[in-house]
Design an enzyme around this catalytic site. Sequence first.
Site, PDB file in Angstrom:
ATOM      1  N   ASP A  23       0.896  -1.320   0.051  1.00  0.00           N
ATOM      2  CA  ASP A  23       0.001   0.094  -0.094  1.00  0.00           C
ATOM      3  C   ASP A  23       0.767   1.188   0.022  1.00  0.00           C
ATOM      4  OD1 ASP A  23      -2.544   1.394   2.293  1.00  0.00           O
ATOM      5  OD2 ASP A  23      -2.182   1.575   0.181  1.00  0.00           O
ATOM      6  N   LYS A  74       2.937   3.332  -5.711  1.00  0.00           N
ATOM      7  CA  LYS A  74       2.351   2.349  -6.732  1.00  0.00           C
ATOM      8  C   LYS A  74       3.571   1.733  -7.437  1.00  0.00           C
ATOM      9  CE  LYS A  74      -0.728   3.375  -4.054  1.00  0.00           C
ATOM     10  NZ  LYS A  74      -0.785   2.662  -2.738  1.00  0.00           N
ATOM     11  N   ASP A  91      -3.254  -2.996  -2.645  1.00  0.00           N
ATOM     12  CA  ASP A  91      -4.196  -1.912  -2.712  1.00  0.00           C
ATOM     13  C   ASP A  91      -4.120  -1.182  -3.858  1.00  0.00           C
ATOM     14  OD1 ASP A  91      -5.110   1.079  -0.506  1.00  0.00           O
ATOM     15  OD2 ASP A  91      -6.432  -0.308  -1.430  1.00  0.00           O
ATOM     16  N   ASN A  92      -5.134  -0.247  -4.202  1.00  0.00           N
ATOM     17  CA  ASN A  92      -5.086   0.650  -5.452  1.00  0.00           C
ATOM     18  C   ASN A  92      -4.626   0.207  -6.635  1.00  0.00           C
ATOM     19  OD1 ASN A  92      -3.517   2.124  -2.679  1.00  0.00           O
ATOM     20  ND2 ASN A  92      -5.610   3.107  -3.337  1.00  0.00           N
ATOM     21  N   GLU A 123     -11.190   4.463  -1.299  1.00  0.00           N
ATOM     22  CA  GLU A 123     -11.592   4.785   0.220  1.00  0.00           C
ATOM     23  C   GLU A 123     -12.374   6.168   0.157  1.00  0.00           C
ATOM     24  OE1 GLU A 123      -8.556   3.936  -0.672  1.00  0.00           O
ATOM     25  OE2 GLU A 123      -7.036   5.626   0.073  1.00  0.00           O
TER      26      GLU A 123
HETATM   27  O1  LIG Z   1      -0.972   7.715  -4.266  1.00  0.00           O
HETATM   28  C1  LIG Z   1      -2.028   8.150  -3.597  1.00  0.00           C
HETATM   29  C2  LIG Z   1      -2.223   9.315  -3.803  1.00  0.00           C
HETATM   30  C3  LIG Z   1      -2.145  10.135  -4.872  1.00  0.00           C
HETATM   31  C4  LIG Z   1      -2.606  11.425  -5.277  1.00  0.00           C
HETATM   32  C5  LIG Z   1      -3.179  12.197  -4.009  1.00  0.00           C
HETATM   33  C6  LIG Z   1      -3.339  11.389  -2.955  1.00  0.00           C
HETATM   34  C7  LIG Z   1      -3.202  10.120  -2.880  1.00  0.00           C
HETATM   35  C8  LIG Z   1      -2.709   7.131  -2.938  1.00  0.00           C
HETATM   36  C9  LIG Z   1      -4.171   7.108  -2.899  1.00  0.00           C
HETATM   37  C10 LIG Z   1      -5.087   6.302  -2.530  1.00  0.00           C
HETATM   38  C11 LIG Z   1      -4.354   5.073  -1.652  1.00  0.00           C
HETATM   39  O2  LIG Z   1      -5.086   4.284  -1.099  1.00  0.00           O
HETATM   40  C12 LIG Z   1      -2.929   5.154  -1.360  1.00  0.00           C
HETATM   41  O3  LIG Z   1      -2.391   4.007  -0.752  1.00  0.00           O
HETATM   42  C13 LIG Z   1      -2.094   6.051  -2.121  1.00  0.00           C
HETATM   43  N1  LIG Z   1      -0.772   6.250  -1.935  1.00  0.00           N
HETATM   44  O4  LIG Z   1      -0.136   7.198  -1.791  1.00  0.00           O
HETATM   45  O5  LIG Z   1      -0.234   5.253  -1.494  1.00  0.00           O
HETATM   46 MG   LIG Z   2      -3.979   2.607  -0.402  1.00  0.00          MG
END
Ligand SMILES: O=C(c1ccccc1)c1ccc(O)c(O)c1[N+](=O)[O-]
Ligand SMILES: [Mg+2]
Length: 214
Positions: free
Chosen positions: A141, A144, A169-170, A199
């Site tokens: 998580d 990415k 995740d994501n 989320e």
């Molecule tokens: O990368 C973002 C992100 C990108 C742009 C703005 C805010 C967050 C993010 C968004 C949802 C997630 O569940 C998450 O784990 C991430 N992260 O940073 O790892």
């Molecule tokens: Mg996440």
Amino acid sequence: FALLKNTRMLKAVQKNATKGDPESVISAIDYYCRHKEWAMNVGDEKGLILDSVLTEVNPSTALELGTYCGYSTVRIARLLSPGSKLITVEFNPAFAAVARQIIAYAGLQDKVTLVEGPSGDLIPKMKARFGIKSFDFVFLDHWKDRYVPDTKLLEDCGLVSEGSVLLADNVICPGAPEYLKYVRNSPRYESRYYKSNLEYTKVEDGLEKSVFLG
Ligand SMILES: O=C(c1ccccc1)c1ccc(O)c(O)c1[N+](=O)[O-]
Ligand SMILES: [Mg+2]
């Protein structure tokens, strides 16, 4: 402003949750992020999928990459069997500082080891530092674009073995297209997508569960 958001989240936990009660910590964060300020916790909807996969795996050693404020750390640690351990990695010191306090407020500090630093540097040191043979469960998580390199690193360091479960995740939003290609095309993984939502929003997102076949 964004940095201070984490301290506002911590204050919401201290104000609205009961010390030593992980469920109330989870609810307090979800309420705050849904009604006050969005934050990048895995959240309540994807959290239920995380809970069910975790309960199925029942890991004795688990790894989380990307602690942030400790929301999923608390979700995971509250379901671990006695004697099981969770190592969570966070490279941002401000996030780590808040996470330590939220994990402690939930009363789960004895099950969790929070390690600060870049995952790429820390993963190769896991065996020596923590006497880990291999991880039964890994929750990805963090950034990415680190999902693929860190998965390869876990393989190369012998930190995943037959039956180890990776949950990412994501994979849709913000998205981890290279990771999906990697685990879905590799003969060494059996992968499955759990459709959900980003989320606290109606935007599609989901979790990818990949079982390492050895
Ligand atoms: O990368 C973002 C992100 C990108 C742009 C703005 C805010 C967050 C993010 C968004 C949802 C997630 O569940 C998450 O784990 C991430 N992260 O940073 O790892
Ligand atoms: Mg996440």
